[in-house]
Design a protein around this motif. Structure first.
Motif, PDB file in Angstrom:
ATOM      1  N   GLY A 323       0.786  -1.224   0.000  1.00  0.00           N
ATOM      2  CA  GLY A 323       0.000   0.000   0.000  1.00  0.00           C
ATOM      3  C   GLY A 323       0.818   1.273   0.000  1.00  0.00           C
ATOM      4  N   LEU A 339      -6.151  -6.479  -2.919  1.00  0.00           N
ATOM      5  CA  LEU A 339      -6.254  -5.793  -1.637  1.00  0.00           C
ATOM      6  C   LEU A 339      -4.913  -5.129  -1.349  1.00  0.00           C
ATOM      7  CD1 LEU A 339      -7.998  -8.576   0.516  1.00  0.00           C
ATOM      8  CD2 LEU A 339      -9.085  -6.692  -0.738  1.00  0.00           C
ATOM      9  N   CYS A 340      -4.943  -3.935  -0.783  1.00  0.00           N
ATOM     10  CA  CYS A 340      -3.724  -3.210  -0.432  1.00  0.00           C
ATOM     11  C   CYS A 340      -3.491  -3.304   1.075  1.00  0.00           C
ATOM     12  CB  CYS A 340      -3.828  -1.738  -0.831  1.00  0.00           C
ATOM     13  SG  CYS A 340      -4.179  -1.461  -2.583  1.00  0.00           S
ATOM     14  N   TYR A 341      -2.227  -3.341   1.461  1.00  0.00           N
ATOM     15  CA  TYR A 341      -1.898  -3.351   2.895  1.00  0.00           C
ATOM     16  C   TYR A 341      -0.792  -2.339   3.165  1.00  0.00           C
ATOM     17  CZ  TYR A 341       2.271  -6.101   1.708  1.00  0.00           C
ATOM     18  OH  TYR A 341       3.469  -6.524   1.169  1.00  0.00           O
ATOM     19  N   ASP A 342      -0.864  -1.709   4.314  1.00  0.00           N
ATOM     20  CA  ASP A 342       0.144  -0.770   4.776  1.00  0.00           C
ATOM     21  C   ASP A 342       0.500  -1.162   6.208  1.00  0.00           C
ATOM     22  OD1 ASP A 342       1.759   1.301   5.530  1.00  0.00           O
ATOM     23  OD2 ASP A 342       0.409   2.905   4.897  1.00  0.00           O
ATOM     24  N   ALA A 345      -0.504  -5.092  10.370  1.00  0.00           N
ATOM     25  CA  ALA A 345      -1.904  -5.274  10.769  1.00  0.00           C
ATOM     26  C   ALA A 345      -2.805  -5.409   9.538  1.00  0.00           C
ATOM     27  CB  ALA A 345      -2.363  -4.121  11.651  1.00  0.00           C
ATOM     28  N   GLU A 346      -2.585  -4.574   8.524  1.00  0.00           N
ATOM     29  CA  GLU A 346      -3.393  -4.656   7.314  1.00  0.00           C
ATOM     30  C   GLU A 346      -3.029  -5.888   6.480  1.00  0.00           C
ATOM     31  OE1 GLU A 346      -3.429  -1.014   5.136  1.00  0.00           O
ATOM     32  OE2 GLU A 346      -4.205   0.163   6.822  1.00  0.00           O
ATOM     33  N   ALA A 349      -4.903  -8.695   8.184  1.00  0.00           N
ATOM     34  CA  ALA A 349      -6.335  -8.607   7.878  1.00  0.00           C
ATOM     35  C   ALA A 349      -6.618  -9.028   6.444  1.00  0.00           C
ATOM     36  CB  ALA A 349      -6.832  -7.184   8.126  1.00  0.00           C
ATOM     37  N   GLY A 350      -5.755  -8.636   5.511  1.00  0.00           N
ATOM     38  CA  GLY A 350      -5.946  -9.000   4.116  1.00  0.00           C
ATOM     39  C   GLY A 350      -5.858 -10.501   3.901  1.00  0.00           C
TER      40      GLY A 350
END
Length: 406
Positions: A323, A339-342, A345-346, A349-350
């Motif tokens: 992300g 799906l993007c993650y940064d 934690a993201e 979740a992804g």
């Protein structure tokens, strides 16, 4: 048309993004009946540019390839010190030091520039791939003004592009081809516009198939879900962070999820029972891996276009992308296929969503496929690319007429 492409490395077994891009464009243009040549180095490995391939000329898939020997391999310690000073050190940096940095960056093929200027009358256009290396920084000035030139910078939002020595380089070409809108915005914000430019992208062959069961059987994965990373394992590709995120996820979420890494191991990873490293694999096996994966993970911070991402969508597989990379976020948002993650934690979740939400992975994969089908089919893309080459030649001709008029 008589078209000459210039790139730092070239070959079917060379996995770099700009190198693959160059090869794919060369082969698809040659398939249309054009006379396509490539000028490149004898290097196979980008870490030291050692001469591993024979100098001279050979024919590869209808493309005439000219290889030039590298003067000397890159000395890592010497280049590292210079790189830290030029890119990360105090500013301003003397121009002479920036020029030495370009030479040390490599691959230093000092026979190439004169060869290019001598060949200028024999070609209709010269195309340079990636802005960063010696082959472009010394090759483009040698031929610019003698024949039409197009630059495909494959530029990333990275500290290197801020070095002032590139200011004059980006003023030279008659045209520019970008891979994504984000790359175009980055380059145009930094250097301004060129007379001719267009966002082209890279084509994807939607007719290729992958055998998921064959890959799972070959690597003893069975029915276990797995995330797939394709690319070099080094810090610049975010792969070390992805490994850390995966192992942390496994500690918090025990289960049968695996991580499969397809690509060269530039950096050694700690052994983990749920991490499978295949090394570099043939193209067919890579497509098998894409067809078999639960999702592709693309963790890179520096991208101009992700070929692995587009190829995953061509197999109708979803993706989990970095992300903090505007190019990947843009591709994810335009396609609806990732799906993007940064941060961790993201990421966690992804992964949970892809594993637990019924039908989500298939829905994302289908959206990604439709996006690639609408934007990156080679049959359509190569028509736009040839039009860009012709417009670049016209821009060069008009510039010459204007100069004579003055």
């Amino acid at each position: 048309m008589r078209i000459l492409l210039v790139v730092q490395r070239y070959g079917e077994d060379i996995a770099g993004g700009s190198e693959q891009s160059c090869r794919l464009f060369a082969e698809h243009v040659a398939a249309l009946g054009h006379n396509v040549e490539v000028a490149t180095s004898c290097a196979r490995n980008y870490t030291d540019w050692a001469n591993e391939l024979e100098p001279g000329t050979e024919l590869i898939n209808g493309v005439t390839v000219h290889r030039f020997p590298v003067d000397e391999p890159r000395v890592g310690q010497r280049f590292g010190a210079l790189d830290r000073a030029v890119v990360w050190g105090r500013k301003p940096v003397p121009l002479s030091m920036q020029e030495r940095w370009i030479d040390e960056m490599g691959p230093r093929t000092t026979g190439l520039p004169n060869w290019l200027s001598d060949r200028a009358p024999d070609i209709d256009i010269a195309v340079f791939f990636t802005y960063l290396y010696f082959t472009t920084n010394r090759g483009l000035p040698a031929i610019a003004g003698l024949t039409p030139t197009l630059l495909q910078p494959t530029a990333h939002d990275e500290p290197h592009i801020t070095v002032p020595v590139f200011d004059r380089l980006f003023r030279l070409p008659d045209g520019c081809a970008f891979l994504t809108p984000e790359e175009a915005q980055l380059v145009n914000t930094r250097f301004g516009h060129r007379p001719v430019e267009e966002v082209i992208g890279i084509g994807v062959d939607l007719d290729r198939q992958g055998d998921a069961e064959r890959f799972r059987k070959a690597h003893r994965i069975g029915d276990a879900p797995f995330l797939l990373f394709i690319g070099r394992v080094d810090p610049g590709k975010g792969s070390l962070e992805a490994y850390d995120y995966f192992t942390a996820y496994k500690e918090r979420n025990p289960g049968d999820l695996r991580l499969v890494i397809v690509g060269d191991l530039v950096t050694t990873l700690p052994r983990h029972r749920d991490v499978i490293c295949t090394g570099f694999v043939p193209e067919g096996e890579k497509m098998d891996a894409l067809a078999a994966c639960t999702a592709l993970i693309q963790p890179s911070y520096f991208e101009s276009f992700s070929m692995a991402l587009a190829e995953a969508w061509s197999m109708r597989r979803p993706a989990l992308v970095q992300g903090r990379c505007s190019v990947l976020v843009g591709q994810a948002l335009r396609s609806g296929g990732a799906l993007c993650y940064d941060g961790f934690a993201e990421f966690e979740a992804g992964v949970d969503m892809l594993l637990s939400e019924h039908g989500l992975a298939d829905e994302l994969g289908t959206r990604g496929y439709r996006y690639v089908e609408e934007n990156y089919r080679w049959d359509d893309l190569i028509v736009r690319y040839m039009d860009l080459l012709e417009r670049t030649v016209d821009a060069y001709s008009r510039r010459g007429v204007a100069s004579v008029g003055l």
